[in-house]
Design a protein around this motif. Sequence first.
Motif, PDB file in Angstrom:
ATOM      1  N   THR B 196     -16.604  37.537 -19.795  1.00  0.00           N
ATOM      2  CA  THR B 196     -16.171  37.798 -18.309  1.00  0.00           C
ATOM      3  C   THR B 196     -14.832  37.405 -18.198  1.00  0.00           C
ATOM      4  O   THR B 196     -14.448  36.559 -18.720  1.00  0.00           O
ATOM      5  CB  THR B 196     -17.113  37.305 -17.060  1.00  0.00           C
ATOM      6  OG1 THR B 196     -16.894  36.000 -17.032  1.00  0.00           O
ATOM      7  CG2 THR B 196     -18.537  37.485 -17.416  1.00  0.00           C
ATOM      8  N   THR B 199     -14.448  35.239 -12.521  1.00  0.00           N
ATOM      9  CA  THR B 199     -15.257  36.051 -11.608  1.00  0.00           C
ATOM     10  C   THR B 199     -15.282  36.138 -10.123  1.00  0.00           C
ATOM     11  O   THR B 199     -15.735  37.109  -9.403  1.00  0.00           O
ATOM     12  CB  THR B 199     -16.772  35.500 -11.763  1.00  0.00           C
ATOM     13  OG1 THR B 199     -16.852  34.064 -11.624  1.00  0.00           O
ATOM     14  CG2 THR B 199     -17.285  35.515 -13.271  1.00  0.00           C
ATOM     15  N   GLN B 200     -13.997  35.461  -9.733  1.00  0.00           N
ATOM     16  CA  GLN B 200     -13.754  35.490  -8.363  1.00  0.00           C
ATOM     17  C   GLN B 200     -12.915  36.724  -8.193  1.00  0.00           C
ATOM     18  O   GLN B 200     -12.476  37.185  -6.844  1.00  0.00           O
ATOM     19  CB  GLN B 200     -12.855  34.467  -7.954  1.00  0.00           C
ATOM     20  CG  GLN B 200     -13.594  32.905  -7.956  1.00  0.00           C
ATOM     21  CD  GLN B 200     -13.123  32.414  -9.260  1.00  0.00           C
ATOM     22  OE1 GLN B 200     -13.043  32.845 -10.351  1.00  0.00           O
ATOM     23  NE2 GLN B 200     -12.665  30.961  -9.129  1.00  0.00           N
ATOM     24  N   ALA B 204     -12.331  41.554 -12.277  1.00  0.00           N
ATOM     25  CA  ALA B 204     -13.134  40.967 -13.245  1.00  0.00           C
ATOM     26  C   ALA B 204     -14.728  41.702 -13.314  1.00  0.00           C
ATOM     27  O   ALA B 204     -15.348  42.062 -14.063  1.00  0.00           O
ATOM     28  CB  ALA B 204     -13.086  39.647 -13.293  1.00  0.00           C
ATOM     29  N   MET B 205     -15.073  41.622 -12.054  1.00  0.00           N
ATOM     30  CA  MET B 205     -16.342  42.189 -11.601  1.00  0.00           C
ATOM     31  C   MET B 205     -16.352  43.653 -11.946  1.00  0.00           C
ATOM     32  O   MET B 205     -17.749  44.079 -12.362  1.00  0.00           O
ATOM     33  CB  MET B 205     -16.738  41.935 -10.150  1.00  0.00           C
ATOM     34  CG  MET B 205     -16.864  40.427  -9.678  1.00  0.00           C
ATOM     35  SD  MET B 205     -17.542  39.435 -10.938  1.00  0.00           S
ATOM     36  CE  MET B 205     -19.361  40.011 -10.490  1.00  0.00           C
ATOM     37  N   LEU B 208     -17.292  44.051 -15.621  1.00  0.00           N
ATOM     38  CA  LEU B 208     -18.559  43.693 -15.729  1.00  0.00           C
ATOM     39  C   LEU B 208     -19.609  44.964 -15.607  1.00  0.00           C
ATOM     40  O   LEU B 208     -20.466  45.064 -16.278  1.00  0.00           O
ATOM     41  CB  LEU B 208     -18.969  42.247 -15.046  1.00  0.00           C
ATOM     42  CG  LEU B 208     -20.507  41.905 -15.280  1.00  0.00           C
ATOM     43  CD1 LEU B 208     -21.000  41.839 -16.835  1.00  0.00           C
ATOM     44  CD2 LEU B 208     -20.763  40.471 -14.406  1.00  0.00           C
ATOM     45  N   GLU B 229     -19.628  33.414 -19.462  1.00  0.00           N
ATOM     46  CA  GLU B 229     -18.396  33.337 -18.769  1.00  0.00           C
ATOM     47  C   GLU B 229     -17.168  32.766 -19.295  1.00  0.00           C
ATOM     48  O   GLU B 229     -17.124  31.911 -20.017  1.00  0.00           O
ATOM     49  CB  GLU B 229     -18.610  32.538 -17.372  1.00  0.00           C
ATOM     50  CG  GLU B 229     -17.425  32.503 -16.243  1.00  0.00           C
ATOM     51  CD  GLU B 229     -18.216  31.803 -14.759  1.00  0.00           C
ATOM     52  OE1 GLU B 229     -17.461  31.631 -14.064  1.00  0.00           O
ATOM     53  OE2 GLU B 229     -19.254  31.782 -14.808  1.00  0.00           O
ATOM     54  N   SER B 257     -13.293  40.475 -21.659  1.00  0.00           N
ATOM     55  CA  SER B 257     -12.476  41.151 -20.499  1.00  0.00           C
ATOM     56  C   SER B 257     -10.975  41.237 -20.663  1.00  0.00           C
ATOM     57  O   SER B 257     -10.422  41.860 -19.781  1.00  0.00           O
ATOM     58  CB  SER B 257     -12.993  40.237 -19.242  1.00  0.00           C
ATOM     59  OG  SER B 257     -14.410  40.662 -18.797  1.00  0.00           O
TER      60      SER B 257
END
Lengths: 347, 347
Positions: B196, B199-200, B204-205, B208, B229, B257
């Motif tokens: 990833t 994640t904030q 990035a989300m 995923l 992560e 990512s």
Amino acid sequence: MSGQKNSRKKSSNSITIVDVAREAGVSYSTVSRVFSDFEFVNEDTRQKVIDAANRLGYVVNLQARSLAGGRSNIVGLLAPGIDNGYISEIVKGIDQELAFANYDLMLYTTHRYAGREAYYVKTIANGLVAGLILIVPLITENYLKALPTQDFPYVLVDQTDSTRSSTTVDSTSWQGAFDATNYLISLGHRRIGFITGLTQLSSAMERLDGYRAALEQHHISIDQTLIVEGDYETAGGYNAAGKLLDLPTRPTAIFASNDLSAFGALDAARQRGLGIPRDISIIGFDDIPQASLVYPKLTTIRQPLIQIGHVAVRLLLEKIEDPDKEARRVTLATELVIRDSCAPPRQ
Amino acid sequence: MSGQKNSRKKSSNSITIVDVAREAGVSYSTVSRVFSDFEFVNEDTRQKVIDAANRLGYVVNLQARSLAGGRSNIVGLLAPGIDNGYISEIVKGIDQELAFANYDLMLYTTHRYAGREAYYVKTIANGLVAGLILIVPLITENYLKALPTQDFPYVLVDQTDSTRSSTTVDSTSWQGAFDATNYLISLGHRRIGFITGLTQLSSAMERLDGYRAALEQHHISIDQTLIVEGDYETAGGYNAAGKLLDLPTRPTAIFASNDLSAFGALDAARQRGLGIPRDISIIGFDDIPQASLVYPKLTTIRQPLIQIGHVAVRLLLEKIEDPDKEARRVTLATELVIRDSCAPPRQ
DNA sequence: GTGAAAGCGCTAACAT
DNA sequence: ATGTTAGCGCTTTCAC
């Protein structure tokens, strides 16, 4: 509601020193004093002013300050671009040191106005900026002669002007090249190819000289066919290495004048099915971040790029403080960084 | 001769509009007119002024112009730093487009004042700069709330604020990730590890999600142990890949990512003696310049970085022209770039 | 220690 | 079409 652009001309929406003065019940020059050099202001008054400013959310207008004060806290950087590890590392150093001294950075790219360098520099240096850092390969003179005054503060990075009268930061190109060549020799290499940099640049010539000197010291005769011209770019390095590798008797090692050319050499060797460092050793110069990213990781001569940025700023700030200060040249030490791209030659 | 610093206060050595006016025998507002918007100035007068200016070597003082005129031709860029291919490519695009519009660039790095982002932004936006481009992963809000007015022009790059009310440029993260995963699946991979980003970050989300969607579409069940992560950095990618590679049943491919993490994965694989792509396929995201420099050259999802810079500037300039213009979001297409780091899995 | 006033180099009404 | 006159937001003498 009709589409006028840029209306609300003087919409001085921002809070000024005058607003703060009114809020604090003092004259506005007092406010100025509080926010500039803290002269002799009564502690009570100062506190009143600070409070008022906070209440209003006042921040100083740097623009107006430097117009009125005749000096600015902005330094200009003139460079071809920043899309290259060499320059962006130096910029990193510059930025760090500038932050330290509370200066800001304007970024000017050359190439913006081909042939109008003079005008460009004149504009840059007129007002906004307190001094200039120049990372300009080639035609440095075109830029220098455009400086508004004889003693407008500037410093040159890794470059000399013809008269050598500019304040300059660079590193030991000759010694670095000597060390690189020496290292290759110590590994057992005798036929060492050399890819030059831009031959108009003094640093490029110094590297060539260092290479020659090391060979001579070991009584290895200099073979002109082993010296091919590059241009400090990857594509140039690729072509130059190609010539070297297609020689009847191929060199067992190649010294590229900078890492970018070395990357090209890596490609050229690989394309010919040569193992690195099994069949051919390759060494670079600079140690840009990418050098440890390529495979095999590149053995190279490290220039202290970030530190070069630091020093450039410090020298410039010196000049800004005292423009009459005489020109200085500081030369930082290079260093051999051994990684994976060099090995003894196969017999 | 005693060491006073910064003496010669008002050494207004520069030639001003007044000097030119005197030399040309006209009033100084006429000179101003000639050098600004070419209003209705008589051709003769104009020529006289231009000649006089050339004779004197006059160049406009941008500082004064923008103080008086209430607008500037400088755009500020706020970014963590420029020592990273991702940002420096975007900056390249920004610079190009800015040159086109005759704007200059101030470079502000975040991290300069941890915890004082608000003050920093306030100062930046007060006077000097006509608008701001923000490439600030994380805590975007801290910066935004410090903008001096509701409609101070700014644009966000590859990032959204929580209210999604900012003008923004980004690219198709979800689709890109979907494509990458799809490509791996089409090669025959079934166990695909995912590293990833931060994640904030919304981007990035989305990546995923794209990965998951592609797996689902091919009825491949999602194995949580295959999702580890990372943090968009090389070291983080190295660690994450390590976890993946040390799994009892190792994945046959890894989707990182971003390219930086992929480089870390490359290292981790190599360190375990795995051949790429023979034993493990690796795909990245971004296509920064270094992606084609590593060995094997990285297969990745290309973001049009330079174009992102172009668009950012164009959107910002729109906002500067008309601050009331409503916020826009433009999303550019990503694209799969096939190079050498992926292959079908070995049976 | 603080206020009043001039001025940095320029733009932008307002006149003429 | 050009000149006159205020400022832009601030620093810096010069008084008091």
